[in-house]
Design a protein around this motif. Structure first.
Motif, PDB file in Angstrom:
ATOM      1  N   HIS A  46    -108.203 -20.099 -47.509  1.00  0.00           N
ATOM      2  CA  HIS A  46    -109.108 -19.006 -47.170  1.00  0.00           C
ATOM      3  C   HIS A  46    -108.561 -18.106 -46.061  1.00  0.00           C
ATOM      4  O   HIS A  46    -109.180 -17.101 -45.734  1.00  0.00           O
ATOM      5  N   GLY A  47    -107.452 -18.498 -45.453  1.00  0.00           N
ATOM      6  CA  GLY A  47    -106.830 -17.652 -44.446  1.00  0.00           C
ATOM      7  C   GLY A  47    -107.552 -17.608 -43.113  1.00  0.00           C
ATOM      8  O   GLY A  47    -107.694 -16.535 -42.521  1.00  0.00           O
TER       9      GLY A  47
ATOM     10  N   SER B 215    -117.434 -28.594 -48.840  1.00  0.00           N
ATOM     11  CA  SER B 215    -118.498 -27.897 -48.100  1.00  0.00           C
ATOM     12  C   SER B 215    -118.340 -26.380 -48.181  1.00  0.00           C
ATOM     13  O   SER B 215    -119.310 -25.650 -48.002  1.00  0.00           O
ATOM     14  N   ARG B 216    -117.130 -25.921 -48.494  1.00  0.00           N
ATOM     15  CA  ARG B 216    -116.863 -24.488 -48.662  1.00  0.00           C
ATOM     16  C   ARG B 216    -117.079 -24.043 -50.107  1.00  0.00           C
ATOM     17  O   ARG B 216    -116.827 -22.896 -50.456  1.00  0.00           O
ATOM     18  N   GLY B 217    -117.517 -24.961 -50.976  1.00  0.00           N
ATOM     19  CA  GLY B 217    -117.800 -24.622 -52.363  1.00  0.00           C
ATOM     20  C   GLY B 217    -116.589 -24.644 -53.284  1.00  0.00           C
ATOM     21  O   GLY B 217    -116.670 -24.177 -54.423  1.00  0.00           O
ATOM     22  N   VAL B 218    -115.483 -25.202 -52.816  1.00  0.00           N
ATOM     23  CA  VAL B 218    -114.288 -25.290 -53.650  1.00  0.00           C
ATOM     24  C   VAL B 218    -114.480 -26.413 -54.664  1.00  0.00           C
ATOM     25  O   VAL B 218    -114.831 -27.533 -54.292  1.00  0.00           O
TER      26      VAL B 218
ATOM     27  N   SER C 257    -104.478 -26.809 -47.356  1.00  0.00           N
ATOM     28  CA  SER C 257    -105.198 -26.306 -48.524  1.00  0.00           C
ATOM     29  C   SER C 257    -105.624 -27.550 -49.307  1.00  0.00           C
ATOM     30  O   SER C 257    -105.277 -28.663 -48.916  1.00  0.00           O
ATOM     31  N   PRO C 258    -106.337 -27.393 -50.411  1.00  0.00           N
ATOM     32  CA  PRO C 258    -106.690 -28.585 -51.191  1.00  0.00           C
ATOM     33  C   PRO C 258    -105.482 -29.290 -51.815  1.00  0.00           C
ATOM     34  O   PRO C 258    -105.601 -30.413 -52.280  1.00  0.00           O
ATOM     35  N   TRP C 259    -104.307 -28.630 -51.812  1.00  0.00           N
ATOM     36  CA  TRP C 259    -103.142 -29.165 -52.507  1.00  0.00           C
ATOM     37  C   TRP C 259    -101.915 -29.378 -51.630  1.00  0.00           C
ATOM     38  O   TRP C 259    -100.898 -29.862 -52.103  1.00  0.00           O
ATOM     39  N   SER C 260    -101.986 -28.991 -50.362  1.00  0.00           N
ATOM     40  CA  SER C 260    -100.806 -29.138 -49.513  1.00  0.00           C
ATOM     41  C   SER C 260    -101.200 -29.129 -48.046  1.00  0.00           C
ATOM     42  O   SER C 260    -102.288 -28.661 -47.681  1.00  0.00           O
TER      43      SER C 260
END
Length: 120
Positions: free
Chosen positions: A12-13, A76-79, A110-113
């Motif tokens: 999300h930066g 919690s961020r809706g991802v 991030s969700p992947w790294s």
């Protein structure tokens, strides 16, 4: 001089506000090392703890662990994360050799790294 952490959400930066983190002391670096919980906290709006995790003079030479609830934060961020998610918790084991210096442990995630380094 102390210990601090900061988490940036690279998806999300911005700062990972609200991410849950746990700090432990450990009795070594092997697979059979034991961890003792020091504190749990949520990161503030800037993605940081509200104060130093250890203040001046309180940090000792030794080994420590920070555990970041990455999946909980992104959910919690809706991802929408797959089950099981790629990253659940990120665990960083690190050593403090010179407690007279400040140790800053940032996490970019991030969700992947993720990546980390010793900051200043």
């Amino acid at each position: 001089m102390g210990l601090s952490t900061h988490v940036l959400d690279t998806m999300h930066g911005g700062p990972a506000a609200g991410m849950e983190v746990a700090l432990y002391t450990t009795d070594g670096t092997g697979e059979d090392s034991r961890a003792t919980l020091v504190k749990r906290f949520a990161l503030n709006a800037d993605g940081r703890s509200d104060g130093p995790l250890y203040g001046d003079g309180a940090l000792k030479a030794g080994t420590y662990r920070l555990v970041f609830d990455v999946a909980g934060y992104f959910k919690s961020r809706g991802v929408q994360l797959p089950e099981p998610n790629f990253l659940n918790r990120v665990t960083l084991d690190f050593g403090v050799a010179n407690p007279d210096q400040h140790y800053h442990v940032p996490l970019l995630v991030s969700p992947w790294s993720y990546s980390t380094y010793r900051g200043s």
